[in-house]
Write a protein that holds these residues in place. Sequence first.
Motif, PDB file in Angstrom:
ATOM      1  N   GLU A   1      36.038  41.640  49.622  1.00  0.00           N
ATOM      2  CA  GLU A   1      34.763  41.212  49.040  1.00  0.00           C
ATOM      3  C   GLU A   1      33.691  42.280  49.256  1.00  0.00           C
ATOM      4  O   GLU A   1      33.750  43.050  50.224  1.00  0.00           O
ATOM      5  CB  GLU A   1      34.310  39.899  49.667  1.00  0.00           C
ATOM      6  CG  GLU A   1      35.285  38.748  49.444  1.00  0.00           C
ATOM      7  CD  GLU A   1      34.939  37.533  50.277  1.00  0.00           C
ATOM      8  OE1 GLU A   1      35.167  36.409  49.813  1.00  0.00           O
ATOM      9  OE2 GLU A   1      34.449  37.718  51.431  1.00  0.00           O
TER      10      GLU A   1
ATOM     11  N   ASP B   1      32.993  38.075  45.632  1.00  0.00           N
ATOM     12  CA  ASP B   1      34.228  38.618  45.057  1.00  0.00           C
ATOM     13  C   ASP B   1      33.846  39.591  43.950  1.00  0.00           C
ATOM     14  O   ASP B   1      33.008  39.270  43.106  1.00  0.00           O
ATOM     15  CB  ASP B   1      35.064  37.465  44.489  1.00  0.00           C
ATOM     16  CG  ASP B   1      36.472  37.907  44.106  1.00  0.00           C
ATOM     17  OD1 ASP B   1      36.608  38.987  43.484  1.00  0.00           O
ATOM     18  OD2 ASP B   1      37.417  37.172  44.420  1.00  0.00           O
TER      19      ASP B   1
ATOM     20  N   VAL C   1      35.052  40.244  41.260  1.00  0.00           N
ATOM     21  CA  VAL C   1      35.231  39.684  39.918  1.00  0.00           C
ATOM     22  C   VAL C   1      33.949  39.028  39.421  1.00  0.00           C
ATOM     23  O   VAL C   1      33.674  38.985  38.208  1.00  0.00           O
ATOM     24  CB  VAL C   1      36.395  38.672  39.922  1.00  0.00           C
ATOM     25  CG1 VAL C   1      36.552  37.998  38.561  1.00  0.00           C
ATOM     26  CG2 VAL C   1      37.683  39.352  40.347  1.00  0.00           C
ATOM     27  N   GLU C   2      33.141  38.502  40.362  1.00  0.00           N
ATOM     28  CA  GLU C   2      31.914  37.804  39.986  1.00  0.00           C
ATOM     29  C   GLU C   2      30.778  38.761  39.630  1.00  0.00           C
ATOM     30  O   GLU C   2      29.763  38.335  39.075  1.00  0.00           O
ATOM     31  CB  GLU C   2      31.449  36.904  41.143  1.00  0.00           C
ATOM     32  CG  GLU C   2      32.473  35.891  41.610  1.00  0.00           C
ATOM     33  CD  GLU C   2      32.692  34.785  40.577  1.00  0.00           C
ATOM     34  OE1 GLU C   2      31.889  34.677  39.620  1.00  0.00           O
ATOM     35  OE2 GLU C   2      33.681  34.032  40.717  1.00  0.00           O
TER      36      GLU C   2
ATOM     37  N   LYS D   1      28.964  41.346  37.479  1.00  0.00           N
ATOM     38  CA  LYS D   1      28.954  41.826  36.105  1.00  0.00           C
ATOM     39  C   LYS D   1      28.372  43.232  35.988  1.00  0.00           C
ATOM     40  O   LYS D   1      28.592  43.910  34.989  1.00  0.00           O
ATOM     41  CB  LYS D   1      28.130  40.869  35.224  1.00  0.00           C
ATOM     42  CG  LYS D   1      28.533  39.410  35.350  1.00  0.00           C
ATOM     43  CD  LYS D   1      29.997  39.185  34.986  1.00  0.00           C
ATOM     44  CE  LYS D   1      30.360  37.690  35.085  1.00  0.00           C
ATOM     45  NZ  LYS D   1      31.801  37.444  34.835  1.00  0.00           N
TER      46      LYS D   1
END
Length: 475
Positions: free
Chosen positions: A386, A440, A442-443, A445
């Motif tokens: 993370e 994470d 992925v979160e 942008k």
Amino acid sequence: MTMESKPKDFSKQSRIKIHQPDASKADRFNPRNRIYVRAVDGIWSTLRRRMGWIALSFFLILPWIPWGDRQAVWFNLAEQKFHVFGLTIWPQDLTLLAALFMIAAFGLFFVTTYLGRVWCGYTCPQTVWTFIFIWFEEKLEGARNKRIKLDQMPWSFDKLWRKSAKHTAWLLISLLTSMTFVSYFVPSAEVYIDVFTLNASGGVYFWVVFFTLATYGNAGWMREIMCLHMCPYARFQSAMFDKNTFIVGYDASRGETRGPRSRKADPKALGLGDCIDCDLCVQVCPTGIDIRNGLQYECINCGACIDACDTTMERMGYDKGLISYTTENKLDGIKESVLRPKLVGYGVVLTVMILLFIYASATIAPVRMDVIRDRNALYRENNLGEIENTFTIKILNKTEAKHQYQLSVEGIDNAKWIGPQTVDIDGGEVLTLPISVAVDPVELKRSVTNINIVVKSEIDGELVTTTQETRFFGN
């Protein structure tokens, strides 16, 4: 040309010009020349004394009024907190203090434009304390003529004890004044107990001695010197005066030509005005001026000369008001105008500032939060993969009671809060809390995301929310 040398010339210019004293009275500007103020009774002197006692009573009593576990008015410099009854002003709220000073300034401008130097004559601390000192002087050394004779007499036991008693009284008043003033910054009970038990700090002793000597010197020795030579207000007041400002004025058209006469004499038959040239208006003036010479910057609008003149007029059987609160226009026979642009402007600005101050005081946030990013690293990757940012949160409880606070982060989905999310903070305390926010990858942008640190607490039955924006950095 003065009124004495040309008594029938009562033009506007001769009445309002700044007085240039003749040689016989020039020594009143000499700091070494003492002014012996004569006691006077009358409506304005009574009003001044009562207002002085009210102001003095507030000054002496305020530090002793309790408010919870502290005194109601306490400027706690050590902890950087100003307590005024239920209001606590922190360094972050010093704009309120600046606004208060601005309100006081515009209030002074407004009152001066309308009523002249009534602040100086009725409520200025220099005036209030000077008249208190003069009262003790009269009680211990006698009336004006007796004090003059006493100072001219050689030293004797009678003169020694009177002078000693007077200066002792002055010093005691100065000490009380000093300790009261210090009590606004140090708890009053501590000041009086610690000073007299020799347990006070060196700083407290320094300021007590300093303000004692300052009060003794200003009100006992310097007196009118402060008004004539040191106070800047006497110099810039003319910028606020206009022809409708109320001043202490002498009606020269009625009073001239001056001269003594018996009570039964007809002044008109003698070619005289109502002024009997008794000089009482000069003897009662705390700054030693002759108001009959026109408007002078030394005049503090105390009204003592009005009371003295009215008493003389009453004894002579003449109408009162030879010296009165009047305006330049009224002296010239011109209709007065109360509402004029400058006065209205001051009044509008003063009203708006007072309303804004009340609103700002009533809406002071009970919680303040600062969020500081870790300057050593923008972000790091933890062992779970993370992205983690580190922050230091400072939360100030601006109330006087202990409260519990809940912390959270908004702006990124599924963000993890690493650190305590519920904390208790005592009243007036600052909590410094290091925390981390992990997300994470992925979160994320984008590389920089705006987030909000949120603190919530229930204070006095109301949910209070404080939000601070910061940035979350990713890869």
